[in-house]
Scaffold this active site. Structure first.
Site, PDB file in Angstrom:
ATOM      1  N   ARG A   1       0.844  -1.176   0.000  1.00 28.17           N
ATOM      2  CA  ARG A   1       0.000   0.000   0.000  1.00 28.17           C
ATOM      3  C   ARG A   1       0.888   1.238   0.000  1.00 28.17           C
ATOM      4  NH1 ARG A   1      -4.609   1.239   4.427  1.00 28.17           N
ATOM      5  NH2 ARG A   1      -2.907   0.905   5.856  1.00 28.17           N
TER       6      ARG A   1
ATOM      7  N   ASP B   1       3.186  -6.298  10.518  1.00 21.19           N
ATOM      8  CA  ASP B   1       4.171  -5.962  11.544  1.00 21.19           C
ATOM      9  C   ASP B   1       3.972  -6.815  12.785  1.00 21.19           C
ATOM     10  OD1 ASP B   1       5.352  -4.084   9.952  1.00 21.19           O
ATOM     11  OD2 ASP B   1       4.418  -2.353  10.927  1.00 21.19           O
TER      12      ASP B   1
ATOM     13  N   ASP C   1      -0.961  -2.927  12.574  1.00 22.04           N
ATOM     14  CA  ASP C   1      -0.516  -3.438  11.276  1.00 22.04           C
ATOM     15  C   ASP C   1      -0.318  -4.950  11.397  1.00 22.04           C
ATOM     16  OD1 ASP C   1       1.276  -2.294   8.591  1.00 22.04           O
ATOM     17  OD2 ASP C   1       1.480  -4.376   9.241  1.00 22.04           O
TER      18      ASP C   1
ATOM     19  N   THR D   1      -0.827   7.579  -0.954  1.00 22.08           N
ATOM     20  CA  THR D   1      -2.097   7.528  -1.691  1.00 22.08           C
ATOM     21  C   THR D   1      -3.025   6.437  -1.159  1.00 22.08           C
ATOM     22  OG1 THR D   1      -1.263   5.904  -3.263  1.00 22.08           O
ATOM     23  CG2 THR D   1      -0.890   8.217  -3.810  1.00 22.08           C
TER      24      THR D   1
HETATM   25  N1  URA Z   1      -3.569  -3.098   7.263  1.00 23.09           N
HETATM   26  C1  URA Z   1      -3.248  -3.474   8.516  1.00 23.09           C
HETATM   27  O1  URA Z   1      -2.368  -4.291   8.722  1.00 23.09           O
HETATM   28  N2  URA Z   1      -3.933  -2.917   9.538  1.00 23.09           N
HETATM   29  C2  URA Z   1      -4.912  -2.022   9.360  1.00 23.09           C
HETATM   30  O2  URA Z   1      -5.510  -1.571  10.341  1.00 23.09           O
HETATM   31  C3  URA Z   1      -5.227  -1.646   8.037  1.00 23.09           C
HETATM   32  C4  URA Z   1      -4.537  -2.195   7.002  1.00 23.09           C
END
Ligand code: URA
Length: 210
Positions: A105, A204, A201, A109
Site C-alpha cells: 500500500r 508488523d 498493522d 495515496t
Molecule cells: N492493514 C493493517 O495491517 N492494519 C490495518 O488496520 C489496516 C490495514
C-alpha cells in the site's frame, strides 16, 4: 447485515481475536493465534462446499459416506499479511493449491501497487479463496480480485480477519458477487487507513517488524 458479508461469530474465533487485538500480545503469541484462528475461518468459509456420497468399506461393512466434491480449491494470499493465514488453512485443506499476489500500500495515496503475482493454473476451474487479514480501504483486495479474474478466476471468496465498513463497501461495489467472510466488522478507518479499533498493522504484528 450487508448481503455480501458473513461475520464468523464463533466464540473461539471471537476470543482469539480479542487476544490478537491486545497491544501487549507478543509476536509469537500473535502468530500462534493467527494460525489457530485461520483454521476456524477455513472451516467456516468452506461450510457450504458441495458433498456427495461415495461407497466405502469400513472394517465392518460397505456403506455410503460423504466426501467433498465440486471444484478444487485455490488459496491466494494477498501478501504479505495474507501469508499468515495460509498455514492454518492448509492444515485443514492440504490439497488446496496456493497462489500469491504481492501488493503493497502506497503510504501516501493508500493505493495498491502490485509487485508479484504467481497463481495456480486453471483458476477458472477452482474455487478461489483470496486471503488477507485486514480489509481496510478495500483497494488491495479489489486490485487482487481484479488480477485473479484476469488470471481466469470465475468463482471467488474473500476471507479476512477484520473488516472496515469502507472496505466491505469498496469490494461490494467493485465485485458484488464475491462473498466476504470476516471475524469482525470494526468501526471505521482512521486517516492513515488503519482499522479502528483494529489490531494495528497485521504484517508488523505477525513478523515483528515496525
Ligand atoms: N492493514 C493493517 O495491517 N492494519 C490495518 O488496520 C489496516 C490495514
Amino acid at each position: 447485515m450487508k448481503k455480501n458479508l458473513t461475520i464468523i461469530d464463533h466464540p473461539l474465533v471471537q476470543h482469539k481475536l480479542t487476544l490478537m487485538r491486545k497491544k501487549e500480545t507478543p509476536c509469537s503469541s500473535f502468530r500462534r493465534l493467527l494460525r489457530e484462528i485461520s483454521m476456524l475461518l477455513a472451516y467456516e468459509v468452506t461450510r457450504d462446499l458441495p458433498i456427495s456420497d461415495t461407497t466405502i468399506e469400513t472394517p465392518l461393512c460397505r456403506t455410503k459416506s460423504p466426501i467433498v466434491t465440486g471444484k478444487k480449491l485455490a488459496l491466494v494470499s494477498i501478501m504479505r499479511a495474507g501469508n499468515g493465514l495460509l498455514d492454518g488453512m492448509l492444515e485443514l485443506i492440504p490439497s488446496a493449491r496456493v497462489g500469491f499476489v504481492g501488493l503493497y500500500r502506497d503510504e501516501k495515496t493508500l493505493e495498491p501497487v502490485e509487485y508479484y503475482c504467481k497463481v495456480p493454473d486453471q483458476l477458472e476451474d477452482r474455487l478461489v479463496i483470496a486471503v488477507d487479514p485486514m480489509l481496510a480501504t478495500g483497494n488491495s483486495s479489489v486490485a487482487a480480485i481484479d488480477q485473479l479474474k484476469e488470471s481466469g478466476a470465475k468463482e471467488l471468496r474473500l476471507l479476512c480477519l477484520l473488516a472496515a465498513p469502507e472496505g466491505v463497501a469498496r469490494v461490494g461495489g467493485a465485485h458484488p458477487e464475491v462473498p466476504i467472510f470476516t471475524a469482525a466488522l470494526d468501526d471505521h478507518l482512521n486517516e492513515q487507513g488503519y482499522i479502528v479499533p483494529g489490531l494495528g498493522d497485521a504484517g508488523d504484528r505477525m513478523f515483528g517488524t515496525v
